[in-house]
Design an enzyme around this catalytic site. Structure first.
Site, PDB file in Angstrom:
ATOM      1  N   ALA A  69     -14.137  -5.314 -10.036  1.00 35.44           N
ATOM      2  CA  ALA A  69     -15.555  -4.998 -10.902  1.00 35.44           C
ATOM      3  C   ALA A  69     -15.700  -4.215 -12.090  1.00 35.44           C
ATOM      4  CB  ALA A  69     -16.491  -4.195  -9.968  1.00 35.44           C
ATOM      5  N   ASN A 147     -23.306   4.577  -6.524  1.00 38.41           N
ATOM      6  CA  ASN A 147     -21.773   4.661  -5.548  1.00 38.41           C
ATOM      7  C   ASN A 147     -21.870   6.223  -5.366  1.00 38.41           C
ATOM      8  OD1 ASN A 147     -21.490   5.344  -8.617  1.00 38.41           O
ATOM      9  ND2 ASN A 147     -19.244   5.285  -8.218  1.00 38.41           N
ATOM     10  N   HIS A 194     -13.272  -5.288  -2.224  1.00 41.33           N
ATOM     11  CA  HIS A 194     -13.046  -4.414  -1.544  1.00 41.33           C
ATOM     12  C   HIS A 194     -14.112  -3.345  -0.849  1.00 41.33           C
ATOM     13  CE1 HIS A 194     -12.104  -0.555  -3.686  1.00 41.33           C
ATOM     14  NE2 HIS A 194     -12.349  -1.463  -4.759  1.00 41.33           N
ATOM     15  N   THR A 230      -3.991 -16.632 -14.168  1.00 42.92           N
ATOM     16  CA  THR A 230      -3.470 -17.656 -12.883  1.00 42.92           C
ATOM     17  C   THR A 230      -4.505 -16.781 -11.786  1.00 42.92           C
ATOM     18  OG1 THR A 230      -1.412 -18.202 -13.731  1.00 42.92           O
ATOM     19  CG2 THR A 230      -1.883 -18.304 -11.483  1.00 42.92           C
ATOM     20  N   CYS A 313     -13.075   7.320  -8.788  1.00 45.38           N
ATOM     21  CA  CYS A 313     -12.556   7.012  -9.931  1.00 45.38           C
ATOM     22  C   CYS A 313     -12.375   8.240 -10.671  1.00 45.38           C
ATOM     23  CB  CYS A 313     -13.462   5.962 -10.784  1.00 45.38           C
ATOM     24  SG  CYS A 313     -13.584   4.095  -9.847  1.00 45.38           S
TER      25      CYS A 313
END
Length: 370
Positions: A69, A147, A194, A230, A313
């Site tokens: 995110a 959050n 997650h 990738t 965080c």
């Protein structure tokens, strides 16, 4: 260990682990290769993309996988400003650091950033927002479910204000996806695997057609020419399976969380105060404070219970939560707050036991301080 930190990360669903395993062990081909194995991997990624689009439930959009995110939000914000002649962003003071720090960086490049305040309940005032969102605004960025305190912002109404002036609306739906319906108004929606029982290291940006931001990463343009790198079939498949489960289990998960919410509420006395709105919030997030509590010490004293002070965080920074300070809490009140997060795999008995231990040790702190 009793795990009550669902806002930081959720347990990997067994079905997700099983879906990922072949793509980790045997099916290792590059999904961008024209070989048979490569085409098989590419097909698995497209199925995962379809599952995510179905779970999001919004029309006229496409979805690009990202590394998480944080990348999705950085891409949405910076890429939108790069394609616009307007130089103004309107966001909310309680947004995630990925939004606020991206805005701060752009501010250093000459972009005007308006950070809307919130009330004691953690909610933005729509009339204040209306006054800030004008024809100079390129982007409005708002989180659906906060959050740290779990309050639900009026994203649909903010999107309406953005539409009125021709601005792009970005919704950080990381904590809301799979739990609440995503409003139809946003042009851009950021997601993380997650937080919905998927793997770490993969997220997504949903983009309404015509609102795609300029690329943030340059290279092979593997994701529709908009995002280079990738892709990992295992991570994409895991996210797709997590999204499918979230869609399928949403009703059951919601009922279970409501039971857990009642268990948690009944465990704490009136001495504890809920931070943020009690009515307008997601009930899998309980942010509480107790006068005189040392939240960091409490975590250290209860090593068999996983919970937090706020955002994972920022918890290690030593600074009081910017979200709690935006509510008007003092630094002392912010440091006296803890966050409990629970969901699909939390048992009622273990939650009751954990809350009982938290209350006991918190009371012992108060007695020692007296």
């Amino acid at each position: 260990m009793i795990y009550l930190d669902y806002q930081a990360s959720t347990p990997l669903a067994p079905e997700v682990a099983a879906a990922m395993r072949p793509w980790i062990e045997d099916k290792f081909a590059n999904p961008h290769s024209p070989s048979t194995w490569g085409r098989e991997a590419a097909a698995a990624i497209e199925l995962a993309r379809d599952r995510l689009l179905g779970a999001i439930g919004l029309d006229e959009g496409r979805l690009a996988f990202t590394s998480g995110a944080t990348e999705a939000l950085n891409w949405a914000i910076r890429g939108t400003l790069e394609r616009s002649e307007r130089r103004r962003i309107v966001t909310i003071a309680t947004e995630h650091a990925a939004v606020l720090d991206s805005c701060e960086w752009l501010e250093g490049q000459g972009v005007q950033v308006v950070r809307l305040p919130v009330g004691r309940d953690g909610l933005v005032d729509l009339e204040t927002a209306r006054a800030a969102i004008d024809e100079r605004t390129a982007l409005v960025a708002a989180m659906l479910v906060n959050n740290e305190i779990g309050v639900v912002q009026p994203v649909a109404e903010l999107a309406g204000l953005a539409h009125e002036v021709g601005a792009i609306m970005l919704c950080d739906a990381v904590q809301g996806f799979g739990r609440l319906e995503i409003p139809a108004g946003p042009h851009l929606v950021a997601l993380s695997a997650h937080k919905v029982h998927g793997p770490k290291g993969v997220g997504a940006l949903w983009m309404r057609k015509g609102a795609e931001p300029r690329p943030l990463l340059h290279g092979g343009g593997q994701e529709m020419g908009l995002r280079s790198g990738t892709l990992s079939p295992a991570l994409a498949v895991g996210f797709g399976e997590a999204a499918r489960l979230a869609d399928e289990c949403r009703g059951r998960d919601c009922d279970h969380v409501e039971k857990l919410w009642q268990v948690a509420l009944s465990s704490f006395s009136d001495d504890w105060t809920i931070n943020g709105s009690v009515e307008t919030r997601y009930h899998g997030n309980l942010n509480l404070r107790l006068d005189g509590l040392d939240g960091a010490r409490l975590i250290g004293e209860l090593r068999n219970i996983a919970f937090s002070l706020g955002s994972a965080c920022a918890s290690g920074s030593g600074r009081p939560s910017h979200v709690l300070r935006a509510l008007g809490l003092s630094d002392r009140e912010a440091r006296s707050s803890i966050r409990l997060g629970f969901g699909r795999y939390t048992g009622e008995a273990e939650l009751r036991s954990a809350c009982r231990h938290i209350v006991r040790v918190a009371r012992e702190q108060q007695e020692w301080a007296a």
